[in-house]
Scaffold this motif. Structure first.
Motif, PDB file in Angstrom:
ATOM      1  N   SER A  22       0.822  -1.214   0.000  1.00 16.52           N
ATOM      2  CA  SER A  22       0.000   0.000   0.000  1.00 16.52           C
ATOM      3  C   SER A  22       0.856   1.265   0.000  1.00 16.52           C
ATOM      4  N   SER A  23       2.144   1.101   0.378  1.00 16.83           N
ATOM      5  CA  SER A  23       3.063   2.253   0.329  1.00 16.83           C
ATOM      6  C   SER A  23       3.761   2.352  -1.025  1.00 16.83           C
ATOM      7  N   GLY A  24       3.408   1.456  -1.952  1.00 18.28           N
ATOM      8  CA  GLY A  24       3.948   1.544  -3.307  1.00 18.28           C
ATOM      9  C   GLY A  24       5.188   0.716  -3.572  1.00 18.28           C
ATOM     10  N   HIS A  25       5.601  -0.105  -2.606  1.00 16.95           N
ATOM     11  CA  HIS A  25       6.803  -0.915  -2.796  1.00 16.95           C
ATOM     12  C   HIS A  25       6.484  -2.220  -3.524  1.00 16.95           C
ATOM     13  N   THR A  26       7.528  -2.812  -4.088  1.00 16.71           N
ATOM     14  CA  THR A  26       7.386  -4.129  -4.707  1.00 16.71           C
ATOM     15  C   THR A  26       7.793  -5.185  -3.685  1.00 16.71           C
ATOM     16  N   VAL A  27       6.949  -6.201  -3.530  1.00 14.74           N
ATOM     17  CA  VAL A  27       7.224  -7.254  -2.552  1.00 14.74           C
ATOM     18  C   VAL A  27       7.458  -8.580  -3.268  1.00 14.74           C
ATOM     19  N   TYR A  28       8.598  -9.201  -2.963  1.00 14.99           N
ATOM     20  CA  TYR A  28       8.869 -10.558  -3.420  1.00 14.99           C
ATOM     21  C   TYR A  28       8.528 -11.475  -2.247  1.00 14.99           C
ATOM     22  N   GLY A  29       7.319 -12.023  -2.287  1.00 17.04           N
ATOM     23  CA  GLY A  29       6.815 -12.796  -1.158  1.00 17.04           C
ATOM     24  C   GLY A  29       7.123 -14.269  -1.303  1.00 17.04           C
ATOM     25  N   VAL A  30       7.487 -14.875  -0.187  1.00 11.91           N
ATOM     26  CA  VAL A  30       7.827 -16.296  -0.168  1.00 11.91           C
ATOM     27  C   VAL A  30       7.056 -16.963   0.961  1.00 11.91           C
ATOM     28  N   SER A  31       6.445 -18.099   0.664  1.00  8.85           N
ATOM     29  CA  SER A  31       5.912 -18.960   1.724  1.00  8.85           C
ATOM     30  C   SER A  31       5.661 -20.334   1.116  1.00  8.85           C
ATOM     31  N   ARG A  32       5.363 -21.299   1.987  1.00  8.33           N
ATOM     32  CA  ARG A  32       5.190 -22.662   1.480  1.00  8.33           C
ATOM     33  C   ARG A  32       4.036 -22.737   0.482  1.00  8.33           C
TER      34      ARG A  32
END
Lengths: 240, 76
Positions: A22-32
């Motif tokens: 929501s702050s405009g950043h790019t997230v590289y998300g990891v989870s199982r």
């Protein structure tokens, strides 16, 4: 900013992902696996959220799966939030090797290997980088049944401080958030009575709010925290 | 290969404010002759890996240009 976040699909990780997106950043998300809530975030931020399913019990393919395939060597990485963790709780006399090793793999060894690659990535791109470990108040206060779990978080705090010392001259900051008990899946095995006893030990007499921890993570990742490194930041409802 | 390695060495040296070296040879020592400390060697490793896809420090410490070229040669 481009941020790598582990444990992105549930609980605190989901809150951090939401805050960063929501702050405009790019997230590289990891989870199982990808939760429904993370899917919803993906739909809301299709260009900002990249996801990889990865099981952190396997430390050997981290570089390939996360850095070569998910992020790619051409993309600079500005931060890493080490949030994924598993809890193996029991009294010490019941301690078993296998679940202990699995917890150390997920909570300690894989995060160390990710940090190794985060720093290498930052060296290649010559960009400043902020590492944020999610630690636990159990390191500092001690609770019955949490000795093994707390020890993994203590390892992270030590690693974080030494990362800060070793790589500060190259623009790498590293901090740990010492989070109090939150109402997330991680503490779902505790009984209502155990939780009440824990909350009574805080100044605010309540659970730590994930939003508050997420806010601290976002601050530590940002340039606003440019002079903050090698610290443990307590976000724990004032645990006494 | 030597010229590419020399370019990488000079990038790392430039990043720490050192002048480029005019030439490197087999006997050139990374620390003593090229003025690199352990953090510079980490940067050197990463830059070599991005060009040659070889982690030259993977199996232990490397001291000279010849040893780097051998590692690159082995995996190519």
């Amino acid at each position: 900013m481009n941020i790598l976040l582990t444990g992105a699909s549930r609980g605190l990780g989901l809150k951090i992902a939401e805050h960063l997106l929501s702050s405009g950043h790019t997230v590289y998300g990891v989870s199982r696996s990808k939760s429904d809530q993370l899917n919803a975030l993906q739909e809301a931020y299709p260009d900002q959220l990249q996801f990889a399913a990865y099981d952190l019990t396997d430390a050997s393919n981290i570089k390939t799966a996360l850095f070569d395939e998910l992020i790619g060597s051409d993309i600079p990485l500005h931060g890493f939030v080490n949030n994924a963790a598993m809890a193996y709780d029991d009294i010490i006399t019941n301690l078993k090797v296998e679940p202990l090793q699995e917890m150390y793999q997920v909570n300690v060894i894989s995060p160390f290997m990710i940090v190794r690659n985060v720093i290498r990535h930052a060296l290649l791109h010559r960009n400043p980088c902020s590492i944020v470990h999610v630690s636990s108040i159990s390191v500092h206060t001690g609770y019955k049944g949490l000795a093994m779990y707390a020890s993994t978080k203590g390892a992270l705090e030590a690693f974080s401080k030494n990362t800060a010392r070793e790589w500060g001259s190259r623009g790498v900051r590293s901090n740990a958030i010492v989070a109090g008990f939150m109402e997330t899946d991680m503490s779902s095995t505790l009984s209502a009575e155990q939780k009440e006893r824990i909350y009574r030990r805080t100044a605010l007499k309540e659970a730590t709010r994930p939003e508050s921890v997420a806010e601290m993570a976002a601050f530590l990742l940002s340039d606003k925290a440019a002079s903050v490194t090698g610290q443990n930041l307590f976000v724990d409802s004032g645990t006494i | 290969m030597v010229q590419e390695l020399q370019n990488i060495v000079n990038t790392v040296r430039g990043n720490k404010g050192l002048d480029p070296v005019a030439a490197i040879g087999d006997e050139t020592r990374l620390r003593e002759d090229l003025g690199m400390d352990s953090l510079d060697l980490a940067e050197l490793t990463v830059r070599i890996e991005s060009v040659f896809q070889v982690d030259v420090f993977e199996d232990g410490v490397v001291n000279t240009v010849e040893e780097i070229l051998a590692k690159i040669g082995e995996k190519k």
